[in-house]
Design an enzyme around this catalytic site. Structure first.
Site, PDB file in Angstrom:
ATOM      1  CD  GLU A 231      -3.001  -1.191   2.204  1.00 36.19           C
ATOM      2  OE1 GLU A 231      -2.985  -0.283   3.056  1.00 36.19           O
ATOM      3  OE2 GLU A 231      -3.836  -2.119   2.199  1.00 36.19           O
ATOM      4  CD  GLU A 350      -3.530  -6.624   2.981  1.00 37.82           C
ATOM      5  OE1 GLU A 350      -2.280  -6.604   2.821  1.00 37.82           O
ATOM      6  OE2 GLU A 350      -4.141  -5.821   3.713  1.00 37.82           O
TER       7      GLU A 350
END
Length: 553
Positions: A231, A350
């Site tokens: 991220e 994810e």
């Protein structure tokens, strides 16, 4: 004289009045019963196309992650030597195992062996006898001790997440050995997430530590794939470092060059950039990244969660509008990838129900299955190639296996999906325009021929009933006479209370392991020929249509 006549007339009318009253009560009772039954179940019909494949996904479509927080204290990596955990993981194959998450960008490889201590020696080979699954098996007494300590560790990691103060950690080659042994002995394909926040003064990726790690893995003949960073859109918030999509792409190109210099990893998988779900800044990062480094990666990865775990409600987990947000976000990502790199596969690298470690008392209970099964159905229908469930084991409350290494409801749901659902996606829809159309979600695949005994041409219908009432499902006439195996999953407890249960029943029988190494038989129940499928309220199910005669299956 008039009074006797009046009395006689009244007496004659009494039976008629009584009859009318009884008739009224009977009609009223029938009406009430009809209303009750109407509320007790609804009937819908399905449209199903078994003649063409709509999408085709990876055979490892349902994959899992281990959160890198497990290595925050290296001793907890020994939990991966649990025979019980390995048996549970093996039932989810074929699958990828991603080792990554927030903690990966705060961890550094710190080898204890002298030959690996400096970069100049990092390419040296060592005599290696190979790995043994028995060698890394965890003794029962040590397993019990670690599980008790892990409960406290998860609390500490949760506090770290809440405070957004992430401690840097070091891990040794022993942690890598344990991780690889777990993946290899369980039959999972390992993807290792490298730290992207090791930066040079010029804000380019410092690859020295990664080179030492990849050299060690190569010396041990560890076959694996790679990621870089987790991220990146949140780096500024987590670490005060901002990286744009172009620079991130340059970092991936650098990593690809390193891998290409390796005899073992020259053609290994590289996946990224593992951005969060689309918002304005995230979309810029993804677009710039793909414009720079699309050729360096084998699939584009992004992350998705429905809700914030800190304020999620039970209603969120059952709300069709919340479930539909996945389609909105997926479309945005697919459009971005299509515009820059049209042939690139797209993965959910994810994902789970709620971000922030999950929703306490919800993400590890029966109700979480509605989000999970719907995500699997919708993601495949839209063409996402792989979906990686956060997490198999790790901190938070969205795990598949609890702190005692016992399987939770979403684990059993995942195992059934693996056994029954094939990679070929077919089209199915609800024809009814009534309320159940919103509350009944249906998906159709070819039946998984690799892990089941069902004949060629069989299809698997899986369904979610978000309403409190039973829904009777009628199949198309051409396959209504097929023999059907039903796998109906309900909470182990009745009513709304059951939605919070951490136990699940299959066709009325509680699911639990036979012993520490053995899963129970997961058998279907025969549906009477010609009868509609009766899906109870607040449940989900898989139905194997054994004589669907789908030529594409």
């Amino acid at each position: 004289m008039g009074q006797p006549g009046a009395m006689k007339s009244s007496g004659a009318l009494a039976p008629l009045a009584l009859f009318s009253t009884l008739l009224f009560l009977a009609l009223y009772a029938k009406t009430v019963l009809a209303l009750f039954l109407a509320e007790d179940f609804e009937s819908v019909s399905l449209d199903m196309n078994v003649h063409s494949v709509h999408k085709r996904v990876n055979e490892r479509f349902l994959s899992v992650t281990i959160d890198a927080s497990l290595v925050a204290e290296e001793r907890f990596m020994y939990l991966l030597g649990s025979p019980k955990l390995r048996a549970l993981a093996k039932a989810l194959t074929p699958a990828f195992l991603r080792f990554g998450g927030t903690k990966q960008d705060f961890m550094k490889f710190n080898p204890q062996s002298e030959y690996l201590s400096s970069k100049s020696n990092s390419r040296k080979s060592v005599h290696y006898q190979g790995y043994s699954c028995d060698r890394f098996e965890l003794p029962p007494l040590l397993e019990d001790k670690l599980k008790q300590e892990w409960t406290l560790q998860t609390s500490l990691l949760h506090q770290e997440e809440l405070q957004r103060k992430y401690k840097k950690v070091k891990f040794s080659e022993y942690a890598v050995d344990l991780l690889y042994s777990f993946a290899n002995c369980s039959g999972l394909d390992l993807i290792f997430g490298l730290n992207a926040l090791l930066r040079t003064p010029g804000n380019t990726w410092d690859s020295q530590n990664a080179e030492v790690l990849t050299s060690y893995c190569e010396s041990r003949h560890y076959v694996m794939s790679w990621e870089l960073g987790n991220e990146p859109n949140s780096y500024e918030k987590k670490a005060g470092i901002r990286i744009d999509g172009h620079q991130l792409g340059q970092d991936f190109l650098h990593l690809r060059n390193i891998l290409q210099e390796s005899k073992l990893y020259h053609s290994s998988g590289l996946y990224g950039p593992d951005v969060g779900q689309p918002r304005e800044h995230h979309k810029d990062i993804l677009t710039e990244f793909l414009e720079t480094a699309a050729d360096a990666i084998d699939a584009t990865t992004w992350h998705h969660y429905y809700v914030n775990g800190r304020d999620a409600s039970l209603e969120d987990f059952l709300d069709p509008q919340v479930l539909d947000t996945l389609a909105v976000k997926t479309n945005e990502v697919l459009e971005t990838v299509l515009s820059v790199s049209p042939m690139k596969k797209v993965w959910l690298g994810e994902t789970s129900s709620a971000y922030g470690g999950g929703a306490m008392g919800l993400s590890d209970t029966f109700v979480a299955g509605f989000m999970w099964l719907d995500k699997l159905g919708l993601a495949a229908k839209m063409g996402l190639d792989v979906v990686m469930r956060q997490v198999l084991i790790g901190s938070g409350t969205y795990h598949l296996v609890d702190d005692n290494l016992d399987p939770l409801p979403d684990y059993w749901l995942s195992v059934l999906y693996k056994r029954l659902v094939g990679p070929e996606v077919l089209k199915a829809g609800v024809l009814s325009n009534s309320v159940p159309k919103r509350l009944l979600r249906v998906y159709l695949h070819c039946t998984n021929r690799n892990s089941s005994s069902y004949r060629q041409g069989a299809v698997t219908l899986f369904t979610l009933n978000l309403s409190k009432h039973q829904i009777n499902i009628s199949l198309p006439a051409r396959i209504s006479n097929s023999s059907i195996k039903a796998f109906v999953l309900q909470s182990a407890e009745p009513g709304e209370k059951g939605l919070y249960s951490r136990a699940i029943k299959l066709n009325g029988a509680l699911l639990k392991m036979v012993d520490e190494r053995t899963l129970p038989p997961l058998s279907g129940a025969e549906v009477p020929l010609g009868e509609p499928l009766k899906l109870p309220g607040l449940s989900f199910a898989f139905y194997i249509l054994q004589q669907a005669h789908a030529a594409v299956c």
